[in-house]
Design a protein around this motif. Sequence first.
Motif, PDB file in Angstrom:
ATOM      1  N   ALA A 139       0.875  -1.454  -0.096  1.00  0.00           N
ATOM      2  CA  ALA A 139       0.114  -0.327   0.028  1.00  0.00           C
ATOM      3  C   ALA A 139       0.913   1.418   0.121  1.00  0.00           C
ATOM      4  O   ALA A 139       0.636   2.116  -0.788  1.00  0.00           O
ATOM      5  CB  ALA A 139      -1.090   0.001   1.133  1.00  0.00           C
ATOM      6  N   PHE A 140       2.002   1.051   0.749  1.00  0.00           N
ATOM      7  CA  PHE A 140       2.809   2.347   0.741  1.00  0.00           C
ATOM      8  C   PHE A 140       3.482   2.636  -0.707  1.00  0.00           C
ATOM      9  O   PHE A 140       3.502   3.681  -1.173  1.00  0.00           O
ATOM     10  CB  PHE A 140       3.876   2.102   2.123  1.00  0.00           C
ATOM     11  CG  PHE A 140       4.774   3.191   2.107  1.00  0.00           C
ATOM     12  CD1 PHE A 140       4.882   4.354   2.953  1.00  0.00           C
ATOM     13  CD2 PHE A 140       6.222   3.225   1.269  1.00  0.00           C
ATOM     14  CE1 PHE A 140       5.939   5.143   2.782  1.00  0.00           C
ATOM     15  CE2 PHE A 140       7.236   4.055   1.323  1.00  0.00           C
ATOM     16  CZ  PHE A 140       6.925   5.271   2.329  1.00  0.00           C
ATOM     17  N   ALA A 141       4.024   1.610  -0.934  1.00  0.00           N
ATOM     18  CA  ALA A 141       4.677   1.648  -2.643  1.00  0.00           C
ATOM     19  C   ALA A 141       3.453   1.981  -3.462  1.00  0.00           C
ATOM     20  O   ALA A 141       4.026   2.892  -4.446  1.00  0.00           O
ATOM     21  CB  ALA A 141       5.129   0.095  -2.849  1.00  0.00           C
ATOM     22  N   SER A 142       2.327   1.749  -3.371  1.00  0.00           N
ATOM     23  CA  SER A 142       1.465   2.282  -4.354  1.00  0.00           C
ATOM     24  C   SER A 142       1.063   3.864  -4.051  1.00  0.00           C
ATOM     25  O   SER A 142       0.791   4.389  -5.109  1.00  0.00           O
ATOM     26  CB  SER A 142       0.023   1.426  -4.093  1.00  0.00           C
ATOM     27  OG  SER A 142       0.294   0.095  -4.424  1.00  0.00           O
ATOM     28  N   GLY A 143       1.124   4.105  -3.043  1.00  0.00           N
ATOM     29  CA  GLY A 143       1.037   5.640  -2.504  1.00  0.00           C
ATOM     30  C   GLY A 143       2.025   6.419  -3.222  1.00  0.00           C
ATOM     31  O   GLY A 143       1.788   7.551  -3.915  1.00  0.00           O
ATOM     32  N   VAL A 144       3.350   5.804  -3.145  1.00  0.00           N
ATOM     33  CA  VAL A 144       4.450   6.555  -3.973  1.00  0.00           C
ATOM     34  C   VAL A 144       4.475   6.714  -5.225  1.00  0.00           C
ATOM     35  O   VAL A 144       4.418   7.852  -5.890  1.00  0.00           O
ATOM     36  CB  VAL A 144       5.712   5.805  -3.456  1.00  0.00           C
ATOM     37  CG1 VAL A 144       7.046   6.595  -4.216  1.00  0.00           C
ATOM     38  CG2 VAL A 144       6.043   5.752  -1.968  1.00  0.00           C
ATOM     39  N   ASN A 145       4.061   5.373  -5.723  1.00  0.00           N
ATOM     40  CA  ASN A 145       3.612   5.477  -7.326  1.00  0.00           C
ATOM     41  C   ASN A 145       2.792   6.441  -7.815  1.00  0.00           C
ATOM     42  O   ASN A 145       2.614   6.796  -8.906  1.00  0.00           O
ATOM     43  CB  ASN A 145       3.461   3.969  -7.804  1.00  0.00           C
ATOM     44  CG  ASN A 145       5.014   3.156  -7.470  1.00  0.00           C
ATOM     45  OD1 ASN A 145       5.983   3.512  -7.493  1.00  0.00           O
ATOM     46  ND2 ASN A 145       4.534   1.941  -7.217  1.00  0.00           N
TER      47      ASN A 145
END
Length: 841
Positions: A139-145
């Motif tokens: 989820a964190f990575a998706s937010g960054v992306n």
Amino acid sequence: MQRRLTRLAMGLALLLALALVGTSIAAVVAIRRSLPSYDGETSLPGLTAAVEVRRDGQGVPQIYADTPEDLFRAQGYVQAQDRFFEMDFRRHLTSGRLAEWFGPDLVETDRFVRTLGWRRVAAQEYPRLSAQTRRYLQAFASGVNSYLDTHSGSKLSVEYTLGMLGPDQRPEAWSPIDSLAWLKAMAWDLRSNIDDEIARAFDSSKLPPARVDQLYPPYPFDRHPPIVTRVPESAGGQPRTPGRAALPAGTTEALTRARDLLDAAPPPGAAGLGDGAGLGSNAWVVAGSRTTTGKPLLANDPHLAAQMPSVWYQIGLHCRILSKACQFDVAGFGFSGLPGVVIGHNNRIAWGFTNLGPDVMDLYVEQIDGDTYMYDGGRQPLTTRREIIKVRGRNSVEVIVRSTAHGPLLSDADAEVGDAIDGSPVGRRAKAGGWETGVALRWTALQASTTADALFRIDAAQNWQQFREAAAQFEVPAQNLVYADVDGHIGYQAPGRIPIRKGSTGEWPVPGWLSDYDWTGWVPFDQLPSELDPASGYIVTANQAVAPPTYRYRLADHYSYGYRSDRIADLLRGGGKLDVADMQNIQLDTYNANAALLVPYLRRVKVDDFTAEAQRLFAGWNYTQGVNSAPAAYFNAVWRSLLAETFHDELPEGGWPSGGDRWWELVRTMLTQPTNAWWDDVSTRNVREDRDTILHKALVDARADLTRRMAKDPTEWRWGKLHQLDLVNQAFGQSGIVPLERLFNRGPYELPGGSDAVLATGWNAAGDGYEVGAVPSMRMVVDLANFDNSRWVNLTGASGHPWSEHYNDQFRTWASGGSYRWAFSPHEVQRASEHTLALIP
């Protein structure tokens, strides 16, 4: 990184030069394009419901969401707003890809990181984590992306302007592995005694073993108590690990190269909760019986290498409705690129970290023949893997990484590591019979761990039992954890994967071809030191010894020697009922315990009238080190000169004293031995110097030094004039191009304190000056009676954008000893809010 970056930065420097002299409005606009919007409404795909981001006057975000996945998705987006270049820099660093950006000068650093395989281990770790943790990381990575999908080039960060980091201005997508790899870099920064192994070998190139041992005094348990004074019966009173293996005595040139390699290999600008030269950390907790509110207080200030922007990212993460499905209501400090909070408090508990400093690394000298190595009389196949390092402007470089069962061969990354050991007894044994030698590193961080699981569980823990259950999964790096809760309990827990050895203590490189020197397991978690609600009413951790000598297991080679921890304990005991302000004042204490020890001897030395003018500064000095203190300036100059006059004649330059409390402890003993051999200057023939001769010379030399640096009149000397901090950006701050450095760097700033004071602004006595190298990287005091009354301050600011108002807006408050009241309850957060951003599905 000056030579590495000068050529790369020229184009950007021209643009920035135009902006700085105000001749190009377009240039100014281009540089400011990356500043994110903190207000309004924006889309964040993947959310299940709207998320609210509130920021206070320092730009510190507080995020409110309905599910943990939404919470961490928003955290990724917000961190990318503020710090994406820092995240991208760390990603290139931890995966051994700096040469892609900065060219051939970084190939050797990349080779070393690839040999250790930080990212490779992180990739192995990911599938071993709980399904819940993997969801949060994703989820964190998706937010960054999602942020990267709408921002690139100069809209993302000024560092990407004009393609200075390569032709592709759109970075690749963020992944959970990128987050986990940073934990490996932090573990490296917190590495234990491998530097001491090299230093011992380095010193032994000129000195016999007995004299090298003198340079590492035993911990003074009789004067400085450990963190935990009682240990479990099953863990006490049993024999420790056997004595050391054969002493290495490699050549000075090879040892110098090995030391330089290890110094250069960590991430440039990385910092940890370490206790190396000038580094350390303070954390303590006080029970309600000693506070004005009847509830605990907890303080933490990690002393780290200064970094621009600060290594810490401050944030609040709140589930709107707390439930089993959404358990997070937490605030504190973490790292950009990593979801969650590392140090801070939630709605019921607070915690802080200092480095335990365990010995979790060993160097193994291996017997190698072709693609095999010897182990217990039989040949074993080397494990190999191929790595390709892309190099900006050059052809790619192929690296073959070879490993034994102990770990990767550091000697393949740089032959001098092997050369550093070859001349030693263990090296000569390894070469007997015509064997090729190699040096392998065994390190707990090179095995997949569950530390990421532990961080999320700590963030959600509600009591001591849940906190300890979470700490049991905190495997690498091992830390001292202090704890407090709203029910009035205080506690301490030592977690971590700490090896049990046979055949050696881990202080010296050992034979890898014999199983006699292998690790046999880990110290069981239930046998690691722990304490709940001690009778004293407080617990102090300042990198001192963890447990008494009766403790069965050997955790570390050396600790900080207890001067800081004892000073904190003295102030806690002598302060009556304590409040938040009292805790903050202790964090700002600049008392120099070494000066209290040494000054009485210095005042008795007869000197000439010119030097006596300076010597008189010591009369009535209370041993504090404010920026305007003349006696502090003189004492530190005397200390630097004393160490040089005493040790430089016998130690190789790479082993010269840094001046920290290990040297305090050594000199403390020597002061009672006026004819100790260390006082003698071996470079003077037919003369034998004693203690008072060296003290006299140190006083005279320091007087002359400060006269040259500041003024003839000693009363005009100021410690802050010498003791200054430059905040240097980790990437472009050393480009050598003035406009660029003016944009990214800040300082110099005058600072109080000193090495191993509670206010630990460390400096290196082996250098040419008194510049600050390590600082309290943040400070916090948590009030368990009222979280809204807690105080916080970061070293620099929330933003990584150099033209943001929040790039360095906290520094002046930090430097003056101030702090900010940081709201926690929803009502107070709303009152403190200056910006509100709505993230919409």
